[in-house]
Scaffold this motif. Structure first.
Motif, PDB file in Angstrom:
ATOM      1  N   HIS A  63       0.848  -1.195   0.000  1.00 34.88           N
ATOM      2  CA  HIS A  63       0.000   0.000   0.000  1.00 34.88           C
ATOM      3  C   HIS A  63       0.879   1.239   0.000  1.00 34.88           C
ATOM      4  N   ALA A  64       0.518   2.180  -0.837  1.00 34.23           N
ATOM      5  CA  ALA A  64       1.255   3.444  -0.864  1.00 34.23           C
ATOM      6  C   ALA A  64       0.994   4.206   0.428  1.00 34.23           C
ATOM      7  N   SER A 294       3.986   0.362   2.306  1.00 41.04           N
ATOM      8  CA  SER A 294       3.988  -0.455   3.515  1.00 41.04           C
ATOM      9  C   SER A 294       3.708  -1.906   3.146  1.00 41.04           C
ATOM     10  N   VAL A 295       4.335  -2.806   3.891  1.00 46.94           N
ATOM     11  CA  VAL A 295       4.126  -4.233   3.691  1.00 46.94           C
ATOM     12  C   VAL A 295       4.492  -4.941   4.990  1.00 46.94           C
ATOM     13  N   ILE A 333       7.949   0.280   6.433  1.00 47.07           N
ATOM     14  CA  ILE A 333       7.748   1.345   5.459  1.00 47.07           C
ATOM     15  C   ILE A 333       9.033   1.445   4.642  1.00 47.07           C
ATOM     16  N   PHE A 334       8.896   1.415   3.322  1.00 46.04           N
ATOM     17  CA  PHE A 334      10.077   1.408   2.461  1.00 46.04           C
ATOM     18  C   PHE A 334       9.816   2.228   1.205  1.00 46.04           C
ATOM     19  N   SER A 335      10.874   2.521   0.501  1.00 44.80           N
ATOM     20  CA  SER A 335      10.784   3.166  -0.810  1.00 44.80           C
ATOM     21  C   SER A 335      11.474   2.291  -1.841  1.00 44.80           C
ATOM     22  N   PRO A 339       7.355   1.843  -9.249  1.00 42.66           N
ATOM     23  CA  PRO A 339       6.049   1.869  -8.578  1.00 42.66           C
ATOM     24  C   PRO A 339       5.681   0.482  -8.065  1.00 42.66           C
ATOM     25  N   LEU A 340       5.203   0.419  -6.817  1.00 43.87           N
ATOM     26  CA  LEU A 340       4.880  -0.877  -6.208  1.00 43.87           C
ATOM     27  C   LEU A 340       3.526  -0.875  -5.516  1.00 43.87           C
TER      28      LEU A 340
END
Length: 363
Positions: A63-64, A294-295, A333-335, A339-340
């Motif tokens: 999720h963004a 987020s994952v 939380i990651f970057s 696009p993911l």
């Protein structure tokens, strides 16, 4: 002879340029090869999901997310210097009785306190005397203004009369300005009144009650803010502060003068539900604006000093390097460089997958 010397110098310069160019080219090739090696080391080929047959393979959706919480900080409920409206004592006061509690909301014209002292009556007498003198000077001024027009008095006499009138007017206006903060009843009891609607703030108990000293302040409720002192790096990233689910603080200003490694941020409540009290210390969470995802924490794994997630692509797993930003509850939380949002990511048997990549076989 001179021509030969010039040709020799030209040959030397050309040789030096060729050597310099070759050196630069060699350095550029080395840098290119080094970058390619790093990229190659960080690029993992996709594998079929069937390679994990026999293992539990569960997936979760990314999720963004636009925000992430930083470590809590302490703030002081206060107001910026100069926004308080200060009422000063017009004379020395022997005793003052405040009729409201400190921090109360008062309306314009409300009686804030009663005052007593020998200088109270002296001030009232001085005020009345200045008022009478102004009336006399004004009458004298008006009469002689006509005389000047009719050339009955000399210009020098008119100058003296004018100076006397304006001096009396200035003296009365000064005292009349102070009288605006006073209310005098029929028994000549004197009270202080509020010039504005707002929050009442008293001076400390040790404060003097002399002429020109502070009697009280009135604060506009909208001027109440929370003062935070944070690191300069956090000050550049924070978007707002969260005190509770019902109370958020919007950033009003950031001081551009730092105190070594820290700077001051002023934030104001976004709703009345914050219910802040002047002087109160509160704990708030700085919320930073980011571009990330987020994952579940179980999705991330490390391979050759790089964090990865395994993204489902049809019947394969693609390995995407990610940059860890922080955590929120059970999620990381990651970057990432691609696009993911709303992608399916492996969250179970990740250690088995990592073992395969390390050529350790199945667990």
């Amino acid at each position: 002879m001179r021509t030969n010397q010039m040709q020799l110098n030209y040959t030397k310069i050309r040789c030096n340029f060729v050597h310099y160019f070759k050196a630069l080219l060699f350095i550029a090739v080395l840098a290119y090869l080094a970058i390619n090696r790093v990229l190659a080391a960080q690029t993992l080929a996709p594998i079929p999901i069937s390679e994990l047959s026999g293992f539990d393979t569960q997936f979760a959706t990314t999720h963004a997310t636009d925000f992430i919480d930083a470590q809590s900080v302490m703030g002081q409920v206060s107001y910026k210097p100069g926004v308080n409206y200060t009422v000063l004592f017009a004379f020395d006061v022997a005793q003052i009785n405040y009729l409201y509690a400190n921090g109360s909301h008062v309306k314009k014209g409300a009686i804030v306190a009663t005052i007593q002292g020998s200088d109270v009556q002296h001030f009232l007498d001085t005020y009345q005397s200045a008022k009478d003198m102004l009336n006399v000077a004004k009458s004298h001024y008006d009469i002689n203004k006509v005389h000047l027009k009719n050339k009955i008095i000399r210009s020098s006499e008119w100058v003296t009369i004018t100076q006397s009138y304006y001096a009396a007017k200035l003296s009365f206006e000064h005292l009349n300005h102070q009288m605006r903060y006073l209310q005098v009843d029929e028994q000549e009891n004197v009270s202080l009144i509020s010039p504005k609607t707002g929050i009442l703030q008293f001076p400390t108990q040790a404060a003097n009650r002399m002429l020109g000293e502070r009697a009280f302040d009135i604060l506009d409720p909208n001027s109440i803010e929370v003062k935070f002192t944070v690191s300069i790096s956090l000050g550049k990233e924070v978007s707002y502060f969260r005190v509770s689910e019902q109370c958020q603080l919007s950033i009003k200003s950031v001081d551009n003068i730092a105190n070594k490694y820290h700077q001051t941020i002023w934030a104001s409540p976004s709703s009345a539900q914050c219910n802040l009290t002047i002087g109160q210390s509160i704990k708030a969470v700085p919320v930073k604006k980011i571009t990330g995802y987020s994952v579940a924490k179980s999705a991330l794994f490390e391979f050759e000093n790089t964090n990865y997630i395994a993204v489902k692509a049809d019947e394969h797993l693609e390995f995407v390097p990610v940059q860890l930003i922080g955590s929120r509850n059970q999620d990381f939380i990651f970057s990432a460089n691609i696009p993911l949002n709303n992608r399916q990511v492996l969250i179970s048997s990740v250690s088995a997958l990592q073992g395969m990549l390390l050529h350790l076989g199945r667990e």
